[in-house]
Design a protein around this motif. Sequence first.
Motif, mmCIF file in Angstrom:
data_model
loop_
_atom_site.group_PDB
_atom_site.id
_atom_site.type_symbol
_atom_site.label_atom_id
_atom_site.label_comp_id
_atom_site.label_asym_id
_atom_site.label_seq_id
_atom_site.Cartn_x
_atom_site.Cartn_y
_atom_site.Cartn_z
ATOM 1 N N GLY A 79 0.963 -1.148 -0.059
ATOM 2 C CA GLY A 79 0.104 0.387 -0.279
ATOM 3 C C GLY A 79 0.745 1.211 -0.104
ATOM 4 N N VAL A 80 0.413 2.230 -0.208
ATOM 5 C CA VAL A 80 1.317 3.239 -0.577
ATOM 6 C C VAL A 80 0.321 4.366 0.313
ATOM 7 C CG1 VAL A 80 2.325 5.576 -2.452
ATOM 8 C CG2 VAL A 80 2.484 3.554 -2.207
ATOM 9 N N THR A 81 0.880 5.198 0.904
ATOM 10 C CA THR A 81 -0.367 7.136 1.523
ATOM 11 C C THR A 81 1.020 7.918 0.922
ATOM 12 O OG1 THR A 81 -0.582 5.419 3.397
ATOM 13 C CG2 THR A 81 -1.284 7.786 3.363
ATOM 14 N N SER A 82 0.190 8.559 1.053
ATOM 15 C CA SER A 82 0.776 10.551 0.461
ATOM 16 C C SER A 82 1.646 10.441 1.500
ATOM 17 C CB SER A 82 0.190 10.672 -0.225
ATOM 18 O OG SER A 82 -0.725 11.488 0.228
ATOM 19 N N ILE A 156 2.933 18.497 -8.883
ATOM 20 C CA ILE A 156 3.971 17.541 -9.256
ATOM 21 C C ILE A 156 4.639 18.046 -7.305
ATOM 22 C CG2 ILE A 156 6.261 16.253 -9.556
ATOM 23 C CD1 ILE A 156 6.026 17.279 -12.131
ATOM 24 N N THR A 157 4.802 18.875 -6.629
ATOM 25 C CA THR A 157 5.161 19.325 -5.590
ATOM 26 C C THR A 157 4.284 19.636 -4.481
ATOM 27 O OG1 THR A 157 5.519 22.007 -6.176
ATOM 28 C CG2 THR A 157 7.615 20.440 -6.676
ATOM 29 N N SER A 158 3.502 20.181 -4.514
ATOM 30 C CA SER A 158 2.725 20.149 -3.645
ATOM 31 C C SER A 158 2.106 19.102 -2.987
ATOM 32 C CB SER A 158 1.333 20.791 -3.638
ATOM 33 O OG SER A 158 0.619 20.733 -5.261
ATOM 34 N N SER A 159 1.019 17.366 -3.925
ATOM 35 C CA SER A 159 0.845 16.111 -3.725
ATOM 36 C C SER A 159 1.028 15.994 -5.315
ATOM 37 C CB SER A 159 -0.377 16.731 -3.263
ATOM 38 O OG SER A 159 -0.973 15.145 -2.765
ATOM 39 N N LEU A 160 2.087 15.250 -5.300
ATOM 40 C CA LEU A 160 1.954 14.204 -6.809
ATOM 41 C C LEU A 160 1.353 13.039 -6.774
ATOM 42 C CD1 LEU A 160 3.621 13.326 -9.162
ATOM 43 C CD2 LEU A 160 5.228 11.653 -6.933
ATOM 44 N N TYR A 161 0.825 12.255 -5.266
ATOM 45 C CA TYR A 161 -0.013 11.355 -5.915
ATOM 46 C C TYR A 161 -1.358 12.152 -5.824
ATOM 47 C CZ TYR A 161 3.559 8.111 -3.631
ATOM 48 O OH TYR A 161 4.829 7.552 -3.029
ATOM 49 N N SER A 162 -1.938 12.918 -5.478
ATOM 50 C CA SER A 162 -3.763 13.441 -5.920
ATOM 51 C C SER A 162 -2.998 14.002 -7.350
ATOM 52 C CB SER A 162 -3.523 14.980 -4.615
ATOM 53 O OG SER A 162 -4.004 13.775 -4.057
ATOM 54 N N SER A 163 -2.139 14.844 -7.947
ATOM 55 C CA SER A 163 -1.851 14.418 -8.996
ATOM 56 C C SER A 163 -2.030 13.926 -9.968
ATOM 57 C CB SER A 163 -0.795 15.936 -9.017
ATOM 58 O OG SER A 163 -1.014 16.943 -8.854
#
Length: 233
Positions: A79-82, A156-163
């Motif tokens: 699992g991956v969590t930001s 990319i720098t603020s929230s890579l996963y959400s983007s």
Amino acid sequence: MASPVYIQIHNQIKAEIEEGKWAVGAKIPAERELSLHFDVSRMTLRQAIQTLVDEGILERRVGSGTYVSNQKVQEKMSGVTSFTDLMKAAGKVASSKTISYHMTMPSQSEIDQLKLEKDQKVLRMERIRYGSGVPICYEIATIPAELINGLTKEEITSSLYSSLENKAKLFPGKAMQSVSAMAASEKIAEHLEVKRGDALLRVRQLSYLQDGRPFEYVHTQYVGDRFEFVLER
């Protein structure tokens, strides 16, 4: 585009270790000797060595020198969590300070981990991550350039996963992590507002998309008394 000189030296030392020139636990030559051998400045050589230390291939021993790291037990986590979600769950506001951000050619370690061709570029960014204004960790993240085409630097720098999920329609899946202990260097101590030599948790993480492609290779140093890992079995 040719790789930076320190990356070329990193690759050569890594290859020599893999070929058995230096065994696990062996001490490598001093920086002065290596800088003369590679015909580069001490600063360039030190940058190559530090990259190998960050990757866990080498380890520094205060007052003794630099050694080929002993193999450590790895804990596999699924699992991956930001970082943003981790801070939100802890009731903190996540923020970041970008120290460096550039497209470049990958190191051999990055090629191996991210399954890249040698001519594929990567984004390498260096950041300090904060929880409600308190520095939590220092990280260097490497991402294949082709996966983030169309994303802005801010996204990319603020929230890579959400983007990735919302704009690129790429969905993170599992992650492989290795965790070890280390002492803060002078540079990292300054970034994280701790003392040189304070305890840090060093985490190397390779994250995959749900389709199985590796998409992010990260080296992170967490302040020992500001972060903990909880494993469920």
